[in-house]
Every structure is written in structure tokens, then in C-alpha cells.
Design a protein around this motif. Structure first.
Motif, mmCIF file in Angstrom:
data_model
loop_
_atom_site.group_PDB
_atom_site.id
_atom_site.type_symbol
_atom_site.label_atom_id
_atom_site.label_comp_id
_atom_site.label_asym_id
_atom_site.label_seq_id
_atom_site.Cartn_x
_atom_site.Cartn_y
_atom_site.Cartn_z
ATOM 1 N N ASP A 1 -45.309 69.279 -47.367
ATOM 2 C CA ASP A 1 -44.664 67.966 -47.362
ATOM 3 C C ASP A 1 -43.159 68.085 -47.154
ATOM 4 O OD1 ASP A 1 -47.106 66.883 -47.760
ATOM 5 O OD2 ASP A 1 -46.775 66.227 -49.819
ATOM 6 N N LEU A 2 -42.531 69.027 -47.862
ATOM 7 C CA LEU A 2 -41.084 69.172 -47.735
ATOM 8 C C LEU A 2 -40.696 69.640 -46.335
ATOM 9 C CD1 LEU A 2 -40.186 70.730 -51.202
ATOM 10 C CD2 LEU A 2 -39.759 68.402 -50.405
ATOM 11 N N HIS A 3 -41.524 70.517 -45.757
ATOM 12 C CA HIS A 3 -41.243 70.936 -44.379
ATOM 13 C C HIS A 3 -41.303 69.753 -43.424
ATOM 14 C CE1 HIS A 3 -42.593 72.135 -40.333
ATOM 15 N NE2 HIS A 3 -41.743 73.138 -40.484
ATOM 16 N N ASP A 4 -42.365 68.936 -43.566
ATOM 17 C CA ASP A 4 -42.516 67.786 -42.672
ATOM 18 C C ASP A 4 -41.386 66.784 -42.860
ATOM 19 O OD1 ASP A 4 -44.787 68.966 -41.758
ATOM 20 O OD2 ASP A 4 -46.170 67.730 -42.913
ATOM 21 N N LEU A 5 -41.003 66.564 -44.111
ATOM 22 C CA LEU A 5 -39.957 65.585 -44.398
ATOM 23 C C LEU A 5 -38.587 66.073 -43.953
ATOM 24 C CD1 LEU A 5 -41.078 64.504 -47.962
ATOM 25 C CD2 LEU A 5 -40.970 63.008 -45.973
ATOM 26 N N LEU A 6 -38.190 67.244 -44.430
ATOM 27 C CA LEU A 6 -36.833 67.707 -44.178
ATOM 28 C C LEU A 6 -36.645 68.218 -42.755
ATOM 29 C CD1 LEU A 6 -36.048 69.504 -47.550
ATOM 30 C CD2 LEU A 6 -35.424 67.211 -46.817
ATOM 31 N N GLY A 7 -37.694 68.763 -42.152
ATOM 32 C CA GLY A 7 -37.551 69.231 -40.780
ATOM 33 C C GLY A 7 -37.157 68.104 -39.842
ATOM 34 N N HIS A 8 -37.807 66.968 -39.989
ATOM 35 C CA HIS A 8 -37.496 65.816 -39.140
ATOM 36 C C HIS A 8 -36.104 65.258 -39.455
ATOM 37 C CE1 HIS A 8 -38.184 62.024 -36.979
ATOM 38 N NE2 HIS A 8 -37.690 61.419 -38.048
ATOM 39 N N SER A 9 -35.845 65.021 -40.731
ATOM 40 C CA SER A 9 -34.587 64.378 -41.121
ATOM 41 C C SER A 9 -33.383 65.257 -40.817
ATOM 42 C CB SER A 9 -34.612 64.037 -42.618
ATOM 43 O OG SER A 9 -35.678 63.162 -42.903
ATOM 44 N N LEU A 10 -33.483 66.554 -41.120
ATOM 45 C CA LEU A 10 -32.347 67.444 -40.867
ATOM 46 C C LEU A 10 -32.103 67.634 -39.377
ATOM 47 C CD1 LEU A 10 -32.868 70.136 -43.651
ATOM 48 C CD2 LEU A 10 -31.259 68.224 -43.619
ATOM 49 N N SER A 11 -33.171 67.631 -38.588
ATOM 50 C CA SER A 11 -32.981 67.716 -37.134
ATOM 51 C C SER A 11 -32.210 66.504 -36.617
ATOM 52 C CB SER A 11 -34.339 67.815 -36.439
ATOM 53 O OG SER A 11 -34.989 69.011 -36.785
ATOM 54 N N LEU A 12 -32.576 65.321 -37.133
ATOM 55 C CA LEU A 12 -31.896 64.105 -36.707
ATOM 56 C C LEU A 12 -30.436 64.096 -37.175
ATOM 57 C CD1 LEU A 12 -32.198 61.455 -35.240
ATOM 58 C CD2 LEU A 12 -33.041 60.416 -37.362
ATOM 59 N N ILE A 13 -30.199 64.555 -38.395
ATOM 60 C CA ILE A 13 -28.828 64.620 -38.906
ATOM 61 C C ILE A 13 -27.990 65.584 -38.064
ATOM 62 C CG2 ILE A 13 -27.440 65.412 -40.863
ATOM 63 C CD1 ILE A 13 -29.649 64.311 -42.688
ATOM 64 N N THR A 14 -28.567 66.737 -37.719
ATOM 65 C CA THR A 14 -27.840 67.716 -36.893
ATOM 66 C C THR A 14 -27.506 67.131 -35.526
ATOM 67 O OG1 THR A 14 -28.954 69.540 -38.024
ATOM 68 C CG2 THR A 14 -27.947 70.010 -35.884
ATOM 69 N N LEU A 15 -28.485 66.465 -34.932
ATOM 70 C CA LEU A 15 -28.271 65.889 -33.608
ATOM 71 C C LEU A 15 -27.177 64.823 -33.638
ATOM 72 C CD1 LEU A 15 -29.189 65.676 -30.654
ATOM 73 C CD2 LEU A 15 -30.910 64.032 -31.407
ATOM 74 N N LYS A 16 -27.246 63.933 -34.610
ATOM 75 C CA LYS A 16 -26.253 62.866 -34.698
ATOM 76 C C LYS A 16 -24.869 63.416 -35.054
ATOM 77 C CE LYS A 16 -29.070 58.784 -35.496
ATOM 78 N NZ LYS A 16 -28.415 58.026 -34.413
ATOM 79 N N SER A 17 -24.817 64.489 -35.827
ATOM 80 C CA SER A 17 -23.525 65.108 -36.137
ATOM 81 C C SER A 17 -22.881 65.666 -34.868
ATOM 82 C CB SER A 17 -23.719 66.221 -37.163
ATOM 83 O OG SER A 17 -24.217 65.708 -38.382
ATOM 84 N N GLU A 18 -23.693 66.290 -34.020
ATOM 85 C CA GLU A 18 -23.166 66.804 -32.756
ATOM 86 C C GLU A 18 -22.664 65.662 -31.866
ATOM 87 O OE1 GLU A 18 -26.399 68.991 -31.162
ATOM 88 O OE2 GLU A 18 -26.137 70.719 -32.498
#
Length: 385
Positions: free
Chosen positions: A199-216
């Protein structure tokens, strides 16, 4: 639950764990030694000479001591050969004492049968207990007046021996049950850890990827487009807050993602990554909560992989109601025109496979032609087959 299972077994089936329990067991076993009153009375008032009394008393003491050792060791393993030798010695003592001192000593065979059932495995004691009764019968007919005692001793010998064999089996069953319960508890804990990790992989993998992309994106926009950069920062804050809520719900065990919510999240993630998204309208289907949750997780994992790894310019998501020989299925297809390549079944795809199989579904993932990648998740409509 554990307390209920403990109450199903009598205390006699438990190995003593402390001094008090050992004392209680000793008192319980000692109660049944009152049957030795017949040979004791014979020693005191049977008209035997002092030498015979001395030898008889020593023989009785040795017999009782080794009998107690065998019965006390019922919950701990002894070598079968050692037990058989000890029982042979006890049988020889009982035979010699009965033949030399009289019929009152035939009661010793009852204790031979009981110690046999208590100290030997069931597949052996089922033969040794009747053998002790048979030896007692043969000795009774060789002792003057012994046949008159035989009827009152034969049934106690057989019942006592087989009862102790049952107690031994109960002890073994109790120990195995406790070990099995501990194993089940360990497996349940491992399964829960795997679920949390998935569950944590599914949740954080998606959210952190989006945060990284938007930060860039915000970093690139910041010098010339401060307002657009501010919007990206606001999106980062929103995604971070939502990720925190999702993690809390997942830890609490209450999170159940939905297809409409994940479609909206996919639209946002793909747009932020500059990927043209072709998404269906909100689905309307006869899906159970578990099946919809499995498809929602599949959509999230697939879109996360598109954003993070594919380098795609276009992503298509399709939902279709399929009729197959195995029944009706809702099929989710996520395809892109990225670099493609073989499917690597890491934590994400492995977790999806487990989720889908749990609701009667299946997952397939792999290259889509020369370029691109396709993920297909399928769950049954209605009751799982």
C-alpha cells in the motif's frame, strides 16, 4: 480466542511449567498409589520373615520410584529403547514379587500398564498395555488364589494404560496446537507487513513522482513565469497533503481508492508531465468494492510508470466490459507510445498481481508493438468466479 482454546484442554494435558504445577502433578499421581495398600499390608501382616520383608520392601520402593520417573516424564521425550528396558525391569519385578510374596502383589501390573501408556508413543503402547495385562493374567494363574484377584485388576490395567496413552496423545496435540498457533500468528504478521509495504509503495510512489515532476517544472518556470511556478508549488502542497492523508488512511486500514478518483488523479499527473491523456468518462459498472479498488490501484501504478519511466507523449486509458467463456469481466487497459521494453515485475507489478488475484482477476503487462507499453488488468463483474 487463545483463552478459549486453552480451556478446551484439561490441565492434566499440560506440561508443568513451575514448581507449583509440578507439586500439583506429584500430588495427583500420588493419590493413585493407594492401590499399593495391598502389598504394603501383606509386608506388615502377611507372616513373612524379616529378611523377606526387607527384600520385599526394597523391591517395592525401587518399583514405585521408577514408576514415578516414567509417569513424570510423560510430557518430555525419552528414548523409546530406554523406556522399553525400564518397563521390562518393572514387569520382571512385578512378576518376581507376585510369585514369591503372593497374589496381593499382582496390583503392580496395573502400574506397569499405566506407565507403559504414559511413557511410550501410542503406536507402541497399544501393544505393550495388552502385553502387561496378559503377563498379569499368566502370573495370576501361577499364584495361589491369584485368579480370584484377576477380575478386579484386569479392567483397571487396560483402562488405566489406554487412558494414559490418551493423555500422552493429548499432550502432544496441545503442544502442536500451540506451535501451529504461533506459526499462524507469525504468518499473519508477515502478511500484514507485506500489505502495508504494498500500500505504501502504491501510495507514495505515485505522489512522490508527481511532487518531483512539479518541483522540476516550478524550478524551470521560476525565473520567467513566477505566477505559473507559484501554481505548481500550490499543486505540490495539495499533492503532499493528499499523500499524507492517504498514508494515514492506509496505515489505519480504511483506504479504498475508487476509479473516478484515480482517473482524476491520472489526468492531473499526465497533464503535469506533458503527456496527452486519452481517458474515459467516469465508469458505471457492476463492480464490487474490492474489484474496483484493485482496478484503481492498477490505474495508479500504470500512470505512475508512464510518468516516471516511459518518456511517452501520449497515454490511453480504456475501460471495457468483456464477455468471455469464464464470465463477464471489466478490463482496464493503459497503453503509451514510450520507449517500451520488457515488463520488470518489481514491487509495484507484483503487488498488483496479488491484489487482482485476490478478487479473481488477472494482470498482464508488456511491450505494445515496436514502441510503447501496455498494462491490462481484468476483474470479474458481479461475484468473483
Amino acid at each position: 480466542m487463545q483463552a478459549d482454546e486453552e480451556r478446551r484442554f484439561p490441565e492434566i494435558a499440560k506440561e508443568p511449567e513451575n514448581r507449583r504445577q509440578r507439586l500439583v502433578k506429584a500430588l495427583w499421581i500420588s493419590i493413585w498409589l493407594f492401590y499399593l495398600s495391598a502389598p504394603v499390608t501383606d509386608l506388615v501382616s502377611g507372616g513373612h520373615s524379616p529378611g523377606v520383608r526387607l527384600l520385599g520392601g526394597l523391591g517395592l520402593a525401587a518399583f514405585v520410584a521408577w514408576y514415578l520417573v516414567l509417569v513424570f516424564r510423560t510430557a518430555r521425550q525419552m528414548a523409546v529403547r530406554k523406556v522399553l528396558v525400564s518397563l521390562a525391569v518393572l514387569s520382571a519385578q512385578a512378576t518376581v514379587l507376585s510369585l514369591t510374596l503372593g497374589r496381593e502383589w499382582l496390583v503392580l501390573f496395573v502400574y506397569v500398564a499405566i506407565s507403559s501408556g504414559a511413557a511410550l508413543p501410542g503406536e507402541i503402547s497399544r501393544w505393550t498395555v495388552p502385553a502387561a495385562a496378559a503377563l498379569m493374567t499368566a502370573t495370576a494363574f501361577a499364584v495361589p488364589g491369584g485368579d480370584a484377584y484377576l477380575a478386579s485388576l484386569l479392567i483397571p490395567a487396560l483402562m488405566g494404560g489406554f487412558a494414559m496413552a490418551g493423555v500422552r496423545a493429548m499432550i502432544r496435540t496441545t503442544i502442536e496446537l500451540r506451535q501451529a498457533r504461533a506459526t499462524v500468528a507469525q504468518l499473519a504478521a508477515n502478511e500484514e507487513r507485506l500489505r502495508m509495504a504494498r500500500d505504501l509503495h502504491d501510495l507514495l510512489g505515485h505522489s512522490l513522482s508527481l511532487i518531483t515532476l512539479k518541483s522540476e517544472l516550478a524550478g524551470r518556470m521560476l525565473p520567467g513565469q513566477p505566477e505559473a511556478a507559484a501554481q505548481q508549488v500550490a499543486d505540490i502542497e495539495r499533492v503532499s497533503r493528499q499523500a499524507l492523508v492517504d498514508v494515514r488512511e492506509a496505515v489505519s486500514g480504511y483506504r479504498r481508492p475508487t476509479l473516478p478518483g484515480e482517473l482524476a488523479g491520472a489526468r492531473t499527473a499526465l497533464a503535469a508531465a506533458g503527456v496527452v491523456a486519452d481517458l474515459p468518462a467516469e465508469p458505471v459498472a457492476d463492480l464490487s468494492e474490492e474489484a474496483e479498488s484493485a482496478l484503481a490501484w492498477s490505474l495508479r501504478e500504470a500512470v505512475t510508470n508512464v510518468v516516471r519511466h516511459s518518456g511517452a507523449r501520449r497515454c490511453t486509458v480504456a475501460l471495457a466490459d468483456r464477455q468471455t467463456l469464464g464470465g463477464r469481466f471489466m478490463e482496464l487497459t493503459v497503453s503509451d507510445d514510450g520507449a517500451g521494453g520488457p515488463a520488470v515485475h518489481g514491487n509495484g507489478l507484483t503487488g498488483l498481481t496479488e491484489r487482482l488475484e485476490a478478487v479473481g482477476g488477472a494482470l498482464s503487462a508488456g511491450p505494445a508493438g515496436k514502441t510503447g507499453f501496455r498494462l491490462v488488468a481484468r476483474v470479474p463483474l458481479g461475484s468473483p468466479s
